[in-house]
Design an enzyme around this catalytic site. Structure first.
Site, mmCIF file in Angstrom:
data_model
loop_
_atom_site.group_PDB
_atom_site.id
_atom_site.type_symbol
_atom_site.label_atom_id
_atom_site.label_comp_id
_atom_site.label_asym_id
_atom_site.label_seq_id
_atom_site.Cartn_x
_atom_site.Cartn_y
_atom_site.Cartn_z
ATOM 1 N N LYS A 246 28.626 37.532 51.647
ATOM 2 C CA LYS A 246 28.254 38.946 51.858
ATOM 3 C C LYS A 246 28.655 39.795 50.653
ATOM 4 O O LYS A 246 27.915 40.682 50.227
ATOM 5 C CB LYS A 246 28.975 39.501 53.089
ATOM 6 C CG LYS A 246 28.350 39.106 54.399
ATOM 7 C CD LYS A 246 29.046 39.888 55.505
ATOM 8 C CE LYS A 246 28.593 39.423 56.873
ATOM 9 N NZ LYS A 246 29.393 40.040 57.947
ATOM 10 N N TYR B 205 30.340 30.686 47.316
ATOM 11 C CA TYR B 205 30.539 31.357 46.027
ATOM 12 C C TYR B 205 29.339 31.109 45.111
ATOM 13 O O TYR B 205 28.727 32.048 44.599
ATOM 14 C CB TYR B 205 31.824 30.836 45.376
ATOM 15 C CG TYR B 205 32.177 31.552 44.100
ATOM 16 C CD1 TYR B 205 32.582 32.879 44.123
ATOM 17 C CD2 TYR B 205 32.109 30.904 42.866
ATOM 18 C CE1 TYR B 205 32.907 33.550 42.956
ATOM 19 C CE2 TYR B 205 32.440 31.568 41.693
ATOM 20 C CZ TYR B 205 32.840 32.883 41.747
ATOM 21 O OH TYR B 205 33.156 33.548 40.582
ATOM 22 N N GLN C 148 11.043 44.848 39.662
ATOM 23 C CA GLN C 148 10.385 45.673 40.668
ATOM 24 C C GLN C 148 10.695 47.157 40.486
ATOM 25 O O GLN C 148 9.842 48.013 40.728
ATOM 26 C CB GLN C 148 10.895 45.215 42.039
ATOM 27 C CG GLN C 148 9.997 45.541 43.199
ATOM 28 C CD GLN C 148 10.524 44.847 44.475
ATOM 29 O OE1 GLN C 148 10.988 43.712 44.433
ATOM 30 N NE2 GLN C 148 10.482 45.541 45.583
ATOM 31 N N ARG D 52 44.401 28.712 40.988
ATOM 32 C CA ARG D 52 43.678 28.277 39.800
ATOM 33 C C ARG D 52 44.595 27.441 38.918
ATOM 34 O O ARG D 52 45.822 27.571 38.954
ATOM 35 C CB ARG D 52 43.148 29.471 39.023
ATOM 36 C CG ARG D 52 41.659 29.396 38.888
ATOM 37 C CD ARG D 52 40.835 30.240 39.744
ATOM 38 N NE ARG D 52 41.186 31.614 39.820
ATOM 39 C CZ ARG D 52 40.429 32.589 39.345
ATOM 40 N NH1 ARG D 52 39.341 32.324 38.668
ATOM 41 N NH2 ARG D 52 40.758 33.827 39.575
HETATM 42 N N1 UDP Z 1 43.213 21.677 39.188
HETATM 43 C C1 UDP Z 1 44.306 20.811 39.110
HETATM 44 N N2 UDP Z 1 45.486 21.227 39.658
HETATM 45 C C2 UDP Z 1 45.658 22.444 40.235
HETATM 46 C C3 UDP Z 1 44.547 23.323 40.293
HETATM 47 C C4 UDP Z 1 43.341 22.898 39.777
HETATM 48 O O1 UDP Z 1 44.209 19.694 38.585
HETATM 49 O O2 UDP Z 1 46.782 22.738 40.701
HETATM 50 C C5 UDP Z 1 41.937 21.254 38.577
HETATM 51 C C6 UDP Z 1 40.737 21.408 39.496
HETATM 52 O O3 UDP Z 1 40.543 20.236 40.275
HETATM 53 C C7 UDP Z 1 39.606 21.628 38.512
HETATM 54 C C8 UDP Z 1 40.266 22.340 37.336
HETATM 55 O O4 UDP Z 1 41.669 22.096 37.485
HETATM 56 O O5 UDP Z 1 39.085 20.403 38.053
HETATM 57 C C9 UDP Z 1 40.003 23.840 37.311
HETATM 58 O O6 UDP Z 1 40.270 24.346 38.590
HETATM 59 P P1 UDP Z 1 40.253 25.909 38.928
HETATM 60 O O7 UDP Z 1 40.478 26.023 40.397
HETATM 61 O O8 UDP Z 1 41.180 26.630 38.028
HETATM 62 O O9 UDP Z 1 38.799 26.416 38.532
HETATM 63 P P2 UDP Z 1 37.317 25.851 38.782
HETATM 64 O O10 UDP Z 1 36.819 25.630 37.401
HETATM 65 O O11 UDP Z 1 37.360 24.565 39.563
HETATM 66 O O12 UDP Z 1 36.627 26.946 39.505
#
Ligand code: UDP
Ligand code: UDP
Length: 303
Positions: free
Chosen positions: A68, A122, A139, A163
């Site tokens: 949303k 997302y 448009q 992240r």
């Molecule tokens: N990742 C990881 N350990 C963590 C968090 C993320 O190894 O504690 C890996 C995750 O699996 C991905 C990459 O780091 O391959 C980036 O993940 P993030 O969530 O920062 O961003 P994404 O690019 O996936 O949206």
């Protein structure tokens, strides 16, 4: 600093007042608690639409609300831009490419996206927002800018948003094990916040014919394992690295093709990962030393 009046909207789902506290007394800055899913009637010249939780753990908490926010938010902001004839910039994402089969990803690539997976709220929300931007442009002649943002990091990131950069730094500072998902050979390209903001403003100020999507990110690609080792080196932490399962639909490779940004905007990132990490570590160190973990989380948490 450029002399504009700024109206900053946030529903504080993932953002925090602390992040803009230093601006609150500025005479040209105004903060409004508002959710872009609701209409908004104001008089403005430019809209930067960054609304939407962007961290996988946040956007999965309420996936319906995530879709949303991207879709209704885009409709409301485009409706606003149409009414007041404002320029409008959409913060889109490299996630529109899904788990890409083309590497690096140029803007012409249509992507490889799972429409029914746990990341879809997302990815598909952001894809639909792009569709709306181009349809309002065709448009209703709305003056649009679409930037596809690749992994970005820097000070004021949420320490607990899941992240990879914030996780690794916080884990290293607390001498807890760094959680490496999968074999750690998946790659990402990390862009420092200041470079990204510079590109965003350049895109907004670009000539009106630049209405095609523009990738923005740092093309230097690293494996997540390399990142873990770099964070350990720069923090001097004694943490171990442990393996955890790779989340579903986690893209294996991601790296932007930034020829368009270079050619049309004269933009490219200038901050090396090592340099950006040092500044980010410094931010998290301050947060970590000034407050207990519980206090720090409270400060940056949704209010
Ligand atoms: N990742 C990881 N350990 C963590 C968090 C993320 O190894 O504690 C890996 C995750 O699996 C991905 C990459 O780091 O391959 C980036 O993940 P993030 O969530 O920062 O961003 P994404 O690019 O996936 O949206
Ligand atoms: N909208 C808004 N602010 C404005 C103008 C419009 O929030 O200044 C919202 C409006 O409530 C509508 C949406 O943007 O739901 C789309 O507007 P548009 O004019 O494109 O469509 P319509 O009003 O015809 O549905």
């Amino acid at each position: 600093m450029a002399g504009h009046e700024v109206l900053c909207l946030d529903n504080f789902f993932t953002g925090a007042r602390m992040n803009v506290e230093h601006l609150l007394d500025h005479k040209r800055f105004e903060l409004l608690r508002h959710d872009v899913c609701q209409p908004l009637f104001v008089e403005i010249d430019e809209v930067y639409n960054l609304a939407c939780p962007a961290s996988p753990i946040h956007y999965r908490l309420d996936p319906v609300q995530t879709t949303k926010t991207s879709v209704l938010g885009a409709i409301n902001m485009l409706g606003l831009a149409k009414r007041v004839k404002a320029k409008i910039l959409q913060a889109s994402t490299s996630e529109v490419y899904g788990d890409p089969q083309v590497h690096p990803q140029p803007e012409e690539y249509w992507g490889n996206v799972n429409p029914i997976g746990v990341r879809s709220c997302y990815d598909e929300g952001k894809r639909c927002a792009e569709t709306l931007f181009y349809d309002y442009h065709r448009q209703n002649n709305v003056n649009i800018r679409v930037m596809r943002i690749f992994n970005t990091y820097g000070p004021r990131m949420h320490p607990n948003d899941g992240r990879v950069i914030s996780n690794f730094i916080m884990q290293a500072l607390m001498n807890k094990p760094l959680t490496l998902y999968g074999d750690g050979l998946q790659t990402r390209s990390f862009c420092y916040r200041d470079d990204l903001v510079d590109g965003m403003i350049k895109l907004m100020n670009a000539p009106d014919h630049i209405s095609m999507p523009v990738n923005m990110g740092n093309p230097n690609e690293f494996t997540i394992k390399e990142l873990a080792e770099l964070v350990l080196e720069l923090t001097g932490s004694k943490s171990r690295i442990i393996r955890e399962p790779l989340p579903q639909d986690d893209p294996l490779q991601r790296k932007p093709e930034i020829g368009r940004a270079r050619e049309y905007l004269g933009w490219q990132p200038t901050t090396e990962l090592r340099e950006g990490l040092v500044k980010t570590i410094q931010y998290f160190e301050e947060l970590h030393s000034k407050y207990t973990q519980a206090e720090a989380l409270k400060l940056v948490q949704a209010q």
